[in-house]
Every structure is written in structure tokens, then in C-alpha cells.
Design an enzyme around this catalytic site. Sequence first.
Site, short mmCIF file in Angstrom:
data_model
loop_
_atom_site.label_atom_id
_atom_site.label_comp_id
_atom_site.label_asym_id
_atom_site.label_seq_id
_atom_site.Cartn_x
_atom_site.Cartn_y
_atom_site.Cartn_z
N LYS A 96 0.82 -1.21 0.00
CA LYS A 96 0.00 0.00 0.00
C LYS A 96 0.85 1.25 0.00
O LYS A 96 0.49 2.26 -0.61
CB LYS A 96 -0.95 0.02 1.21
N LYS B 29 -5.54 -11.05 -7.99
CA LYS B 29 -6.75 -11.26 -7.19
C LYS B 29 -7.84 -10.26 -7.62
O LYS B 29 -7.52 -9.11 -7.93
CB LYS B 29 -6.38 -11.03 -5.72
N LYS C 182 -11.73 -4.72 -5.59
CA LYS C 182 -12.62 -3.60 -5.84
C LYS C 182 -11.85 -2.32 -6.13
O LYS C 182 -12.43 -1.33 -6.56
CB LYS C 182 -13.57 -3.40 -4.66
#
Length: 334
Positions: free
Chosen positions: A117, A199, A202
Site C-alpha cells: 500500500k 486477485k 474492488k
Amino acid sequence: MEASEARKTLFSGIQPSGSITLGNYIGALRNFVLLSEQYDCLFCVVDLHALTVRQDPAALRRNTLSLAALYIAAGLDPEKNLIYCQSHVPEHAELAWILNCFTYMGELSRMTQFKDKSARHQDNINAGLFTYPSLMAADILLYQTHLVPVGADQKQHLELTRDIATRMNGLYPGLFVVPEPYIPKTSARIMSLSEPTRKMSKSDAEDSYIAVLDPPDVIRRKFRRAVTDSETEIRFDPENKPGVSNLLSILAALDAITPEEEAAKLQGLQYGALKEAASEAVIAALSPIQERYQALMGDKQYIQDILKANAERAHYLAQKTLRKVYKKLGLYQL
Ligand code: TRP
């Protein structure tokens, strides 16, 4: 919940940071419903975690209510399970502070999610992103949780939670239950439709994931556009045929058979038929949830009442642990 002392406690959380995907449904929500029969469950909308990346306030509010409704629509009874919002129970943040004082910088620096991140949000590598795992540990330890259903990407955070609990139990015996991970047996990893080696997420492009609330025509369109390969054979081979294998995994998860069995059933058919079968299976699984969801969202007051009542019950349980922690650590008690 308090009455059934013998039952073990299960905790799980989902961030209200966007649409819930088919991957979340197959990997998480669907199993929650089964697990809720055997455990005293807390299903938390972890809004404080969502703040570790920038959120639009109106969207965050909307997504929070929507996720609470979705938990219920997916089949979790809000009378039997605690469905609530993290920020409504202040003990989460309070315990997180304490845990931060028993978590090492080195441990947090090794977390893969932090590394990922912070690479993706270089302009906002905030301290909350760094200490995200101690807040997650607080969520779990606050309720003396036995079992935490997690996807593969959260396993490292759960390991850290166990390390923190064990470390603190060493200093203050009997402080926390050390939680176990629950990795579902059929842990189908649902991949992106446009980049099937990644993966399903969203936070990627709209066409790459199916949202649980996507209407049937959108689901059909997304599957039609799903990336496959230049061969023609329907075969489960994630290494060489990631797109086709992903479609087989989705179908298999919904039919409760193996992807290989699914491939055998579709032998000799074209990719178009596979996509069609996957769309129809997904639509069949999601429509009852979508109907319940729409009904619930038509009665926001009902969801708010649930969130309020359940936050109170969670607060009661959380206070018990937090008081114990404060006392054992030597914080002066009045
Ligand atoms: N970090 C989890 C995720 O992104 C969400 C989460 C927060 C969670 N607190 C939790 C999951 C406690 C399980 C238990 O998926």
C-alpha cells in the site's frame, strides 16, 4: 450472546471502502453464514481502517450503511450476530493504542500489505497505514476471539495478532485469548476478470470485478468480456490457463464441486458456454441477496436501529476486556 458462554467467539471485519466483490462473497460472506451457526459472531464494518487511505466522506457514510445491509442481506441474522460499526465502539481505538506500545516497528515494517500500500500511495504513507495491523489486532483481541476467518492476504496480520497476544500474555498472564485463523477448506481464490493472474479487487477497474450488487445485465457483460486464452479447450490449469481456470473456480465454488469436475461437465463446449454458465450461476447466487438488500435499504431506520443496538452490546463486551487490560497494565483505576 452473553447467555451462551460455552460457544466460541468469531470476529471478522470488512472495510466499507467500495463495492463488495464476488470474491468477497465467495471467500468471506458466504462462509460467515455457515460459521454463524456454530459461533458467537461479530461482523464489523471497519470504518476506522478505511481511513488509512483517503475517503470521500459522503461515499464512506453510504458505503458503511450499505455494507451493514449487505451483511444482513447475505443471511446473517442481526439478532443472533453482532453486526456493527467499528467507530461506534471506542474501545477499538483505545485498545489499539495499548497494543501499539507492545508492537515493534520492525514487525510492522515487515507487513506485506504495508509495503504494497505504501508503494501504491506514495503521497500518503501515513502512520495509520503503518499501525493498521495493531488496530486489527485490537478488533480481534477486544472480544477474546477464538476464531478469525481470513483470506490469504490477511494471514500475516493474524500471525502478528497472535504474536502480540502471546507476548502480552507472557507479561500479564491470562490477558488475551490467542486467536486461530480460519482458512476455508474451499478457499477458491477468485481472480480479476481482465487480469486473471491478479486477485479480484474492488480497487481495480470496474470491468475486472463483479460487485455483489451488480445487476444481471452487467454481470453478463463483464463475463462476456472476461479474458480467456487463444486455445479452445476448457481445462482447469491455473498456471497456463488463468482466465479459463478462474471461470471454472467461480462456477465450482457456487456449485460446491471441484473446478476439475466443473471442467469435465463442460468438456467439448466453447468458452462462450463457460462464460454463460458462470454468469447464470453468479446471477442465481446473488439475486436473492440483492432483493433482500434493496428491501433493507428501503428502511434505513431499521438498519440504523440494528447498528445502534448491536454497538451497545459490542461496547459492553469490549469494556470488559479493556478494563481488564488497563488494570493488569497498572493504569490507575478509580
Ligand atoms: N484487514 C482486513 C481486510 O482488509 C479487515 C479487518 C479489519 C479484519 N479488522 C479485522 C478482518 C479483524 C478480520 C478480523 O480484509
